[in-house]
Each structure stands twice: as structure tokens, then as C-alpha cells.
Motif scaffolding. Structure first.
Motif: not given
Length: 231
Positions: A47-52
């Protein structure tokens, strides 16, 4: 030096917030029998977009809070408000649920900040919380009678009640109008990107949260500007 420390502390807090968000999502999805057994690092990668976005929003709001209120009781209260909305936004985006474990204390803390007079007075916070809940409850009741189905969840009622407590009863109209516009734009973009039809549900919580943050920081300035233009 402080200009770097504040956003960096916000990024660090964003990592913690993402961990909290994944815990909520796992709990909700486990009840639906669809949770994956991933460790925290795997969650960040998947979930790199959510994390960023979590880290960026935390860094920005942390910087704004410290810049406006410094490390004071008001500043810490503002951070509680901002961080709670970040959690609610990303949990609702994934699960269509606004956890009571966040919304209910947010209402209580909103009323408490009114008692101390940080951002509203006590009665303004009480009237804001009550009116916020009743407005969406009434809208949903009418919608249910006319369309024979629920228009929104009770979590949205509680979130608007919390925003009313923190921002005051006179900011509710602005929050509702702003969240409606934000929600419409978000829905159109989301449905277009995913190729879904208009009957597909879109969470309203993130729109309320964004509108609440705008109202909290600049709502009165926007209203004053608008009235000066009109009159």
C-alpha cells in the motif's frame, strides 16, 4: 532547524499512523474473512500510495499545527484532531467504515477543548456536535424514506458531530457545502479511473475530513472573505 524538525516528526508520526490504520483495516477485513497475513513492511510496500499519503499529510499538518500554535496545549489538541482525521480518512477509503473507537473520543475531545476554550467555547462545541449529528441523521432518514435504502452510514453522522464540536456550530454549513463539492469531485475522479457506474458507493468520510480540516484552519477567513465580496 525547527522548520525541519516539525515536518520530520510529522513523517515519523505518519509511520505510526499508518501502522494504526493497518490495524483497523486488518480488524475490519478479518471480520469479512478477507484479511491477508502481512507484516508491517509488507503492508507499506503493498500500500505504498496510502503509506506515502499518510506520511505526507501527517508531515504537512504537523508543520501547520506547530507553526500556528507551537508546542502548547492548543497545539497538541490540534494534532489530536488532525491525526484522528488522517486515520479515519484512510480507514474509510479502504473499508467504508469510520471506527467508533476514533469518532466517539473525537467528539468528547472536541467538547473538552470547548470547555477550555481552545478553538470554540463550550456551548458552541455542544451545539455543534448535536447539530452535526442531527443534520446528517435527518438527511439520511429522508433519503431512506424516499429511496428505500440507506444513503450514508452512522459513522458519517458521528464524524460531522465531531467536526461540529471542534469547529463550532456556525462552521457546519461551510463544512457540509465544502464536503459535498469535494465528495462530488472525488466520486467523479474515482468512478472514472476505476471504470465504475454511478451506483457504486463512494465513502463520504474523507470528504468530511478534508472539509473539516479546511474549516478548522481557514473556515472563518473564507466566510469573512465571502461575505465581504457579497456585501
Amino acid at each position: 532547524m525547527q522548520s525541519l524538525i516539525y515536518p520530520l516528526s510529522g513523517v515519523f508520526t505518519g509511520v505510526i499512523l499508518f501502522w494504526v490504520i493497518t490495524k483497523f483495516i486488518r480488524h475490519i477485513e478479518s471480520e469479512e474473512k478477507s484479511s491477508e497475513n502481512l507484516n508491517f513492511f509488507q503492508e507499506c510496500v503493498k500500500n505504498k500510495t496510502f503509506f506515502a499519503l499518510t506520511c505526507i499529510s501527517s508531515a504537512v499538518l504537523t508543520y501547520i499545527s506547530f507553526a500556528e500554535y507551537d508546542l502548547t496545549a492548543r497545539g497538541i489538541s490540534a494534532l489530536v484532531f488532525f491525526y484522528s482525521l488522517i486515520i479515519l480518512t484512510f480507514v474509510d477509503l479502504r473499508t467504508f467504515i469510520l471506527p467508533d473507537l476514533i469518532t466517539r473520543p473525537l467528539i468528547v475531545f472536541g467538547i473538552l477543548q470547548g470547555w477550555f476554550g481552545y478553538f470554540t467555547d463550550f456551548y458552541d462545541a455542544i451545539y455543534g456536535a448535536t447539530s452535526g449529528y442531527l443534520i446528517l441523521w435527518t438527511v439520511n432518514t429522508v433519503f431512506r424514506i424516499v429511496r428505500k435504502k440507506e444513503g450514508m452510514g452512522y459513522g458519517d453522522f458521528k464524524l460531522l458531530a465531531a467536526l461540529g464540536a471542534w469547529c463550532g456550530v456556525w462552521q457546519l454549513l461551510f463544512i457540509i457545502l465544502a464536503s459535498s463539492i469535494i465528495g462530488l469531485v472525488f466520486a467523479l475522479i474515482s468512478l472514472k479511473m476505476k471504470g465504475l457506474d454511478r451506483s457504486h458507493p463512494v465513502p463520504f468520510g474523507p470528504s468530511l475530513a478534508v472539509a473539516g480540516i479546511i474549516s478548522f484552519l481557514w473556515g472563518q477567513d473564507i466566510i469573512d472573505w465571502y461575505t465581504s465580496v457579497i456585501y
